[in-house]
Design an enzyme around this catalytic site. Sequence first.
Site, PDB file in Angstrom:
ATOM      1  N   PRO A  99     -45.859 -62.303  -4.006  1.00  0.00           N
ATOM      2  CA  PRO A  99     -44.853 -62.690  -3.007  1.00  0.00           C
ATOM      3  C   PRO A  99     -44.883 -64.193  -2.766  1.00  0.00           C
ATOM      4  O   PRO A  99     -45.935 -64.759  -2.470  1.00  0.00           O
ATOM      5  CB  PRO A  99     -45.309 -61.933  -1.749  1.00  0.00           C
ATOM      6  CG  PRO A  99     -46.767 -61.665  -1.948  1.00  0.00           C
ATOM      7  CD  PRO A  99     -46.968 -61.531  -3.427  1.00  0.00           C
ATOM      8  N   SER A 132     -41.450 -61.205  -0.598  1.00  0.00           N
ATOM      9  CA  SER A 132     -42.064 -61.733   0.623  1.00  0.00           C
ATOM     10  C   SER A 132     -41.250 -61.335   1.852  1.00  0.00           C
ATOM     11  O   SER A 132     -40.057 -61.062   1.770  1.00  0.00           O
ATOM     12  CB  SER A 132     -42.110 -63.258   0.528  1.00  0.00           C
ATOM     13  OG  SER A 132     -42.414 -63.830   1.777  1.00  0.00           O
ATOM     14  N   TYR A 181     -45.723 -59.901   6.473  1.00  0.00           N
ATOM     15  CA  TYR A 181     -46.497 -60.715   7.412  1.00  0.00           C
ATOM     16  C   TYR A 181     -46.319 -60.023   8.751  1.00  0.00           C
ATOM     17  O   TYR A 181     -45.219 -60.017   9.296  1.00  0.00           O
ATOM     18  CB  TYR A 181     -45.933 -62.134   7.494  1.00  0.00           C
ATOM     19  CG  TYR A 181     -46.338 -63.065   6.371  1.00  0.00           C
ATOM     20  CD1 TYR A 181     -47.671 -63.166   5.981  1.00  0.00           C
ATOM     21  CD2 TYR A 181     -45.401 -63.873   5.744  1.00  0.00           C
ATOM     22  CE1 TYR A 181     -48.042 -64.039   4.971  1.00  0.00           C
ATOM     23  CE2 TYR A 181     -45.769 -64.748   4.727  1.00  0.00           C
ATOM     24  CZ  TYR A 181     -47.087 -64.828   4.353  1.00  0.00           C
ATOM     25  OH  TYR A 181     -47.462 -65.685   3.358  1.00  0.00           O
ATOM     26  N   THR A 197     -50.246 -58.841   4.291  1.00  0.00           N
ATOM     27  CA  THR A 197     -51.030 -60.065   4.040  1.00  0.00           C
ATOM     28  C   THR A 197     -51.826 -60.431   5.288  1.00  0.00           C
ATOM     29  O   THR A 197     -51.260 -60.594   6.374  1.00  0.00           O
ATOM     30  CB  THR A 197     -50.090 -61.219   3.636  1.00  0.00           C
ATOM     31  OG1 THR A 197     -49.434 -60.840   2.429  1.00  0.00           O
ATOM     32  CG2 THR A 197     -50.868 -62.501   3.403  1.00  0.00           C
ATOM     33  N   ARG A 229     -52.178 -77.988   5.806  1.00  0.00           N
ATOM     34  CA  ARG A 229     -51.620 -78.386   4.503  1.00  0.00           C
ATOM     35  C   ARG A 229     -51.134 -79.829   4.544  1.00  0.00           C
ATOM     36  O   ARG A 229     -49.983 -80.106   4.913  1.00  0.00           O
ATOM     37  CB  ARG A 229     -50.449 -77.490   4.125  1.00  0.00           C
ATOM     38  CG  ARG A 229     -50.877 -76.049   3.928  1.00  0.00           C
ATOM     39  CD  ARG A 229     -49.775 -75.232   3.286  1.00  0.00           C
ATOM     40  NE  ARG A 229     -50.084 -73.820   3.433  1.00  0.00           N
ATOM     41  CZ  ARG A 229     -49.176 -72.854   3.430  1.00  0.00           C
ATOM     42  NH1 ARG A 229     -47.897 -73.147   3.280  1.00  0.00           N
ATOM     43  NH2 ARG A 229     -49.546 -71.606   3.566  1.00  0.00           N
ATOM     44  N   LYS A 247     -53.643 -57.580   1.429  1.00  0.00           N
ATOM     45  CA  LYS A 247     -53.726 -58.810   0.626  1.00  0.00           C
ATOM     46  C   LYS A 247     -54.556 -59.856   1.354  1.00  0.00           C
ATOM     47  O   LYS A 247     -54.376 -60.088   2.557  1.00  0.00           O
ATOM     48  CB  LYS A 247     -52.313 -59.350   0.371  1.00  0.00           C
ATOM     49  CG  LYS A 247     -52.255 -60.614  -0.488  1.00  0.00           C
ATOM     50  CD  LYS A 247     -50.826 -60.888  -0.937  1.00  0.00           C
ATOM     51  CE  LYS A 247     -50.721 -62.062  -1.889  1.00  0.00           C
ATOM     52  NZ  LYS A 247     -50.617 -63.363  -1.231  1.00  0.00           N
ATOM     53  N   HIS A 294     -54.677 -66.519  -1.564  1.00  0.00           N
ATOM     54  CA  HIS A 294     -53.364 -67.115  -1.301  1.00  0.00           C
ATOM     55  C   HIS A 294     -53.158 -68.375  -2.160  1.00  0.00           C
ATOM     56  O   HIS A 294     -52.501 -69.324  -1.753  1.00  0.00           O
ATOM     57  CB  HIS A 294     -53.253 -67.469   0.184  1.00  0.00           C
ATOM     58  CG  HIS A 294     -51.866 -67.304   0.766  1.00  0.00           C
ATOM     59  ND1 HIS A 294     -51.539 -66.287   1.599  1.00  0.00           N
ATOM     60  CD2 HIS A 294     -50.740 -68.050   0.638  1.00  0.00           C
ATOM     61  CE1 HIS A 294     -50.270 -66.413   1.976  1.00  0.00           C
ATOM     62  NE2 HIS A 294     -49.758 -67.480   1.401  1.00  0.00           N
ATOM     63  N   ASP A 339     -54.725 -62.011  -7.624  1.00  0.00           N
ATOM     64  CA  ASP A 339     -54.036 -63.269  -7.927  1.00  0.00           C
ATOM     65  C   ASP A 339     -54.847 -64.445  -7.426  1.00  0.00           C
ATOM     66  O   ASP A 339     -55.866 -64.273  -6.769  1.00  0.00           O
ATOM     67  CB  ASP A 339     -52.591 -63.303  -7.404  1.00  0.00           C
ATOM     68  CG  ASP A 339     -52.441 -63.611  -5.911  1.00  0.00           C
ATOM     69  OD1 ASP A 339     -53.323 -64.231  -5.293  1.00  0.00           O
ATOM     70  OD2 ASP A 339     -51.387 -63.241  -5.361  1.00  0.00           O
TER      71      ASP A 339
HETATM   72  C1  FNR Z   1     -47.240 -68.036  -1.512  1.00  0.00           C
HETATM   73  N1  FNR Z   1     -48.001 -66.903  -1.245  1.00  0.00           N
HETATM   74  C2  FNR Z   1     -47.529 -65.957  -0.350  1.00  0.00           C
HETATM   75  N2  FNR Z   1     -48.241 -64.821  -0.112  1.00  0.00           N
HETATM   76  C3  FNR Z   1     -47.750 -63.873   0.712  1.00  0.00           C
HETATM   77  O1  FNR Z   1     -48.418 -62.856   0.899  1.00  0.00           O
HETATM   78  N3  FNR Z   1     -46.548 -64.052   1.314  1.00  0.00           N
HETATM   79  C4  FNR Z   1     -45.789 -65.171   1.145  1.00  0.00           C
HETATM   80  O2  FNR Z   1     -44.701 -65.295   1.691  1.00  0.00           O
HETATM   81  C5  FNR Z   1     -46.312 -66.181   0.320  1.00  0.00           C
HETATM   82  N4  FNR Z   1     -45.647 -67.354   0.170  1.00  0.00           N
HETATM   83  C6  FNR Z   1     -46.067 -68.271  -0.773  1.00  0.00           C
HETATM   84  C7  FNR Z   1     -45.301 -69.411  -1.004  1.00  0.00           C
HETATM   85  C8  FNR Z   1     -45.680 -70.295  -2.015  1.00  0.00           C
HETATM   86  C9  FNR Z   1     -44.839 -71.505  -2.278  1.00  0.00           C
HETATM   87  C10 FNR Z   1     -46.818 -70.018  -2.814  1.00  0.00           C
HETATM   88  C11 FNR Z   1     -47.203 -70.925  -3.955  1.00  0.00           C
HETATM   89  C12 FNR Z   1     -47.588 -68.918  -2.546  1.00  0.00           C
HETATM   90  C13 FNR Z   1     -49.237 -66.625  -1.993  1.00  0.00           C
HETATM   91  C14 FNR Z   1     -48.933 -65.871  -3.278  1.00  0.00           C
HETATM   92  O3  FNR Z   1     -48.554 -64.560  -3.018  1.00  0.00           O
HETATM   93  C15 FNR Z   1     -50.157 -65.818  -4.204  1.00  0.00           C
HETATM   94  O4  FNR Z   1     -51.246 -65.297  -3.485  1.00  0.00           O
HETATM   95  C16 FNR Z   1     -50.528 -67.168  -4.783  1.00  0.00           C
HETATM   96  O5  FNR Z   1     -49.391 -67.923  -5.121  1.00  0.00           O
HETATM   97  C17 FNR Z   1     -51.383 -66.958  -6.024  1.00  0.00           C
HETATM   98  O6  FNR Z   1     -51.877 -68.136  -6.502  1.00  0.00           O
HETATM   99  P1  FNR Z   1     -51.215 -68.993  -7.677  1.00  0.00           P
HETATM  100  O7  FNR Z   1     -50.773 -68.060  -8.771  1.00  0.00           O
HETATM  101  O8  FNR Z   1     -50.051 -69.724  -7.055  1.00  0.00           O
HETATM  102  O9  FNR Z   1     -52.341 -69.889  -8.049  1.00  0.00           O
END
Ligand code: FNR
Length: 389
Positions: A96, A127, A151, A177, A186, A259, A283, A313
Amino acid sequence: NHGDWQLGTYLNGLVGVQPDLPMSYAELARRAERTMSQEMWSYVAGGAGDERTQDANPLAFDAWGLVPRMLRGAADRDLSVHLLGRTLPTPLMLAPVGVIGLCEEDGHGDLTTARAAAATGVPMIASTLTQDPMEDVRAELGETPGWFQLYPPNDRELLESLVHRAEAAGFSAIVVTLDTLTLGWRPRDLQIASFPQLKGLCLQNYFSDPVFRSRLPKPPEEDVQAATGHWSSIFGNQRLTWDDLAWIRGLTGLPILLKGICSADDTRRAVDAGMDGIYCSNHGGRQANGGLPALDCLPEVVDAAGDLPVVFDSGVRSGPDVVKALALGATAVAIGRPYAYGLAVGGQAGIEHVLKCLLAEIDLTMAIDGYASVAELTRDALREVRVPR
Ligand code: FNR
């Protein structure tokens, strides 16, 4: 075999035809940085703090090496996996990614992602923060499975509405999550004082929700600022407990995965709480800095999960990364940034290209190293690397 198109690419090169889209993750990220607005690049590429945990995620794969096995008859590979009662054609999933809609200029990147998922059969986890309502995203998925990522908002009636909408729309699992009950520190986003959600840019999934709308004096279309303000007041839910999860469990018959689980203890609690799967992730290093690379947590989570599936992930960048996570016991492996960049540089074709490259590399790695199926990828296929780079 997914790797077969590799030869065609070489042959094209002989007549001077080169691929339009990047063939490596490094080149993909470079191209995405050039393509995306500074705001979106910071948001997607950035992580928590000085990003050491984020950087450690992909590096952690270097601590493991695959044992190459010769002449084992791996000419025909089977990449399918079994997850929550279904057979999936490949072990990949789309994690997501909230706000991914904005990786496309028209803001409908969630729909594009769903189309890429439908075209490849790679499931999408949508998401809570989609720009388009979840019902529209689900409709684009067709026969390909979709999960809804929740969320949990600080408003039970709204939470219930989101879960029931997901059920009615045809999502086949809920991913709750747990590592984003508040937003991480950040610096990249803070530096340009930008967090796209706060501009109400990607909240249509909330704005279309009847309970969310009932909380506002005016519809979001008439006062986006007030709607966004209300969203930010209910988004975080730091007081969430295991008791709340028991309540969520009672809301739906859909399978629920948690998650953000990275320890054996929490995995056992999730099992005891009647969850149907674990989603081991940090995340992508976006939430807490200073933590363990997610891959280091995977073995203990798998061991504690018993029969429950474990989705993994964080930091997956290549075919061998996927193969290693599977060998450590992941049931399926998800990617975040790689497909977000694919979307930014090439739309639907960009996401499909990223998946095609990953699948080819997984497949060729298994061919060369002598593993014919995902079932053959066990911990015996791995050794610790004595001197990681
Ligand atoms: C995320 N991730 C994330 N996770 C989730 O549970 N809900 C969300 O809305 C989001 N939003 C989100 C936005 C952006 C821009 C990123 C890059 C990531 C986390 C995502 O699901 C996942 O855990 C990570 O992106 C995995 O790591 P890598 O593959 O980006 O290294």
